[in-house]
Design a protein around this motif. Sequence first.
Motif, PDB file in Angstrom:
ATOM      1  N   UNK A   9      -8.188  -4.870  -5.427  1.00 48.19           N
ATOM      2  CA  UNK A   9      -6.933  -5.585  -5.629  1.00 48.19           C
ATOM      3  C   UNK A   9      -6.153  -4.867  -6.719  1.00 48.19           C
ATOM      4  N   UNK A  10      -4.829  -4.840  -6.594  1.00 49.38           N
ATOM      5  CA  UNK A  10      -4.017  -4.065  -7.528  1.00 49.38           C
ATOM      6  C   UNK A  10      -2.672  -4.740  -7.743  1.00 49.38           C
ATOM      7  N   UNK A  11      -2.138  -4.515  -8.939  1.00 50.92           N
ATOM      8  CA  UNK A  11      -0.775  -4.931  -9.260  1.00 50.92           C
ATOM      9  C   UNK A  11      -0.070  -3.764  -9.922  1.00 50.92           C
ATOM     10  N   UNK A  12       1.124  -3.450  -9.421  1.00 49.97           N
ATOM     11  CA  UNK A  12       1.926  -2.351  -9.958  1.00 49.97           C
ATOM     12  C   UNK A  12       3.335  -2.869 -10.211  1.00 49.97           C
ATOM     13  N   UNK A  25       7.785  -5.398  -8.219  1.00 48.15           N
ATOM     14  CA  UNK A  25       6.359  -5.706  -8.313  1.00 48.15           C
ATOM     15  C   UNK A  25       5.681  -5.459  -6.967  1.00 48.15           C
ATOM     16  N   UNK A  26       4.486  -4.924  -7.060  1.00 53.10           N
ATOM     17  CA  UNK A  26       3.685  -4.661  -5.861  1.00 53.10           C
ATOM     18  C   UNK A  26       2.311  -5.286  -6.058  1.00 53.10           C
ATOM     19  N   UNK A  79       5.734  -6.925  -1.718  1.00 51.98           N
ATOM     20  CA  UNK A  79       6.722  -6.351  -2.624  1.00 51.98           C
ATOM     21  C   UNK A  79       7.738  -7.430  -3.008  1.00 51.98           C
ATOM     22  N   UNK A  80       8.145  -7.389  -4.269  1.00 54.09           N
ATOM     23  CA  UNK A  80       9.216  -8.257  -4.746  1.00 54.09           C
ATOM     24  C   UNK A  80      10.067  -7.432  -5.700  1.00 54.09           C
TER      25      UNK A  80
END
Length: 660
Positions: free
Chosen positions: A306-309, A329-330, A361-362
């Motif tokens: 799991x990842x947040x970018x 945000x991804x 995506x936001x």
Amino acid sequence: MIGPFSEEKRKIDANHCDLKVFTDRRFVGYWVLWASFALTLPGYAQNDSIALETVVVRGFVPEKFMSGLKIQAIDSASLTQLRFQNISDVLSAFTPIAFRNYGPGQLSTASFRGTSANHTAVLWNGLNINAPTLGQTDFSTIPVAGFDQLSIQYGSAASIVGSDAVGGSILLGSKAPDKPLSVTAGAQRASFNNYQVQETFRYFTHLNEKWEFSGKTAVYNGKMNNDYRKPLRRGYLLLPTETAQKGIVQDLFFRAKNDREISAHIWLTDNNLVLIPDDEMGREMTRTTAYRTMLRYQAGSLAMRTAWVRDIIDYAKGDLSRPDHSVTDKFASRIEKDFMLNLGDNVNPVSIKAGGEWTHYRSRVPGYAQSPVSENRTDLFLLTRWQPTARIITSVNLRQGLVTGYNPPFTPSVGLEYGLVQKIRYDLKIKGSAGRSYRVPTLNERYWKDLGNPGIRPETGWNKEIGLEQAFRRAIGGSLRTSATFYHNRIKDWTYWNPSSGFRVENLQQVLARGIELQLNYQRQIGFWHTGLDAGYAFNKSSQEKAYDNYSQDVVGKQLVFVPEHTANVNMFFQYKLTRFTTQFQAASKRYSTSDNIQFLDGYGLVTLIGETTFRFDEFRMHLQAQIRNVTDTFYLNVRNNAMPGRSFALSLTFSYDSQ
């Protein structure tokens, strides 16, 4: 405002510049002799083909299922040698990839096998980190200090990687340390008042009888002031710029003896570029900040991630205190499972990886017609690798992407490697692949106010390639590897910011890229002496094959702008004990600056000299390196029609400690 297509817009602007026309007959002459020799040998890239046994591997290793594709791994010694530079410097030195460079510390994007900046996937530990707004990565913002492993996959790998992998993929990886403690600290000072500093800590310990812990903590900071002595070179402006870059990398690994692993990865980076900093009215700032985080878990053949970018772009012109602020945000999650399919008692099993990936995506961008915008993407994939005999390796891979408002094509691929000759001292292998590719439109292409096109179609293509690789284990007193690869990549519905419709984005082109790549690697070691040669050459013809409107009729069959037909690189080193001298040469033929191929920038060749030595004091080391860049003081222009700096110097000093 934040531009909807920084690389494309600058390219279009450059097309209307009054450029001085040059010829590059000398460039062709430089390479006739070398190419004649290289054509007699099928070439080989450094660790070009990665042959993996049918075993469960830790983390995301796409190379295992890339049979038939060309893969090049850059060794750790080369990364260490260029530790204070960015990834575009490494790729320019060791691969024939062409770069569209706007100047030192400025935007640098890849033209991979004749494709555009949007057609290269950049993966960090398996996660695509291309900015979803622009659909590309600025390679000047990725320092070598940010990763441990670097591989280059040539050609389409959409069935394995997903969207963007049309021209090729750049694979960045983190490696778990295996020594109790390793500390490195160094600094580089270069011409034009530029400097870099770095510190890296690696550590490893056994927590108990079952678990072990390791990690890496790295920080880097640098400033490119680009204080040029003279503002002009041969009447062309050396664009004044300042670039400040800093970041931190944190990798943590928890491994158990029962084949379980938990790892956490954080990469925070900040890059601030200011054009014409002393002009209060005309100065321009682009600040890109990225927060990349990832958590991975593996238990046997099951792996989850799991990842947040978060990608941030701040843009301002004139008054830099109130920039336009863009945030994307991804959120990404992936699960995969490895299987072994037995085909019979005397037949090797088929290795299978099945899984799926979901991404959300936001994005909030001031220039969009609506804000925020969001999108979901889902990918289902099935990857297979089978080695029925010692001579044959084959892969069949399948992927289906699902995107909000779109229907990406079903993406299959097949690859085959066959050992024509397998002897103790000599190997000859033929390999080939065919696969479909696609690229999902960027958020800018869909949502930018007035210029975006919500109905834009995904790009699709078919990539085919075939190559020969040979390895002499004892040739001219050393080992020699060569390879030759022919490729043919047709891309339909290529998106284009059309000048005839006010730069509104449209599916306007069908492009065909085809060519040949030759590579050679030679290594020899006798006692304390070690010598090596790494050379590459690429011919690429990349042109628009069909026109979808009257505006583009006159450019059918013409070479794409800023895509050189010829690129080459040579690295040659001599080492005695801990002292090493390296000569690097990289060259590119003329680059057309207009789509009708009337105006162009001259070809160029650059020479870099590197001298370095290491002093040992038990477990301590001191490494001293000196570089002379552009030794011949070659004059050449960048994409913006600005002169690039001439000869420059860099001196670095690095201290390290390694516990035994």
